[in-house]
Design a protein around this motif. Sequence first.
Motif, PDB file in Angstrom:
ATOM      1  N   GLU A  44      29.060  32.457  38.329  1.00  0.00           N
ATOM      2  CA  GLU A  44      29.745  33.010  39.494  1.00  0.00           C
ATOM      3  C   GLU A  44      30.773  32.016  40.015  1.00  0.00           C
ATOM      4  O   GLU A  44      31.866  32.406  40.449  1.00  0.00           O
ATOM      5  CB  GLU A  44      28.746  33.345  40.610  1.00  0.00           C
ATOM      6  N   LYS A  75      39.721  40.546  44.064  1.00  0.00           N
ATOM      7  CA  LYS A  75      38.332  40.863  43.731  1.00  0.00           C
ATOM      8  C   LYS A  75      38.225  40.862  42.219  1.00  0.00           C
ATOM      9  O   LYS A  75      38.973  41.568  41.534  1.00  0.00           O
ATOM     10  CB  LYS A  75      37.943  42.225  44.285  1.00  0.00           C
ATOM     11  N   GLU A  77      35.899  41.545  38.883  1.00  0.00           N
ATOM     12  CA  GLU A  77      34.717  42.202  38.330  1.00  0.00           C
ATOM     13  C   GLU A  77      34.682  41.869  36.855  1.00  0.00           C
ATOM     14  O   GLU A  77      35.687  42.035  36.159  1.00  0.00           O
ATOM     15  CB  GLU A  77      34.794  43.706  38.545  1.00  0.00           C
ATOM     16  N   ASP A  79      32.391  41.549  32.991  1.00  0.00           N
ATOM     17  CA  ASP A  79      31.292  41.857  32.086  1.00  0.00           C
ATOM     18  C   ASP A  79      31.061  40.631  31.219  1.00  0.00           C
ATOM     19  O   ASP A  79      32.002  39.892  30.907  1.00  0.00           O
ATOM     20  CB  ASP A  79      31.646  43.033  31.168  1.00  0.00           C
ATOM     21  N   ILE A  91      37.350  40.899  32.347  1.00  0.00           N
ATOM     22  CA  ILE A  91      37.500  40.547  33.760  1.00  0.00           C
ATOM     23  C   ILE A  91      38.658  41.364  34.312  1.00  0.00           C
ATOM     24  O   ILE A  91      39.753  41.363  33.746  1.00  0.00           O
ATOM     25  CB  ILE A  91      37.796  39.049  33.969  1.00  0.00           C
ATOM     26  N   ASN A  92      38.397  42.070  35.410  1.00  0.00           N
ATOM     27  CA  ASN A  92      39.469  42.778  36.105  1.00  0.00           C
ATOM     28  C   ASN A  92      39.749  42.062  37.424  1.00  0.00           C
ATOM     29  O   ASN A  92      38.830  41.733  38.163  1.00  0.00           O
ATOM     30  CB  ASN A  92      39.097  44.236  36.377  1.00  0.00           C
TER      31      ASN A  92
END
Length: 144
Positions: A44, A75, A77, A79, A91-92
């Motif tokens: 993270e 932001k 997000e 996987d 990664i978005n």
Amino acid sequence: MECTIDWGGPSGMLFTASTGSGHVAVMDGAVDGGGHDLAPRPMEMLLAGTGACTAYDVVLILKRGRHAVTGCSVKLEADRADTDPKVFTRINFAFTVTGANLPRAAVERAVQLSHEKYCSASAMLAKTAELGFTVDIVDTQAPA
């Protein structure tokens, strides 16, 4: 650049990072991995660092272009792979940039320059992950 990582001891998986610039960050593992869920996971922190790296670039590029940027958030997000090493595979980055009369082309160009030229973190992660980007612009210009 340097960083020292110290383990908090045998009762958990808490780690403290002391950076060469004199700052401290704490990371912990999930309960099922022996941690106590007291702080962000190391992966993270890697994701957060990447977001901060690219947001920094976007703001700097817009400021240097004399654009009236007043806010920037991104932001992320992601996987991860199912097997070890569980690298990021997608990664978005969803950018929200705030300011007065910000030209969409300038904001999109700043995001593009960050990822293609300046952001070391996203450049490294692009070796294993598919990167995607969206841009939302919030105009703070008062209506006439």
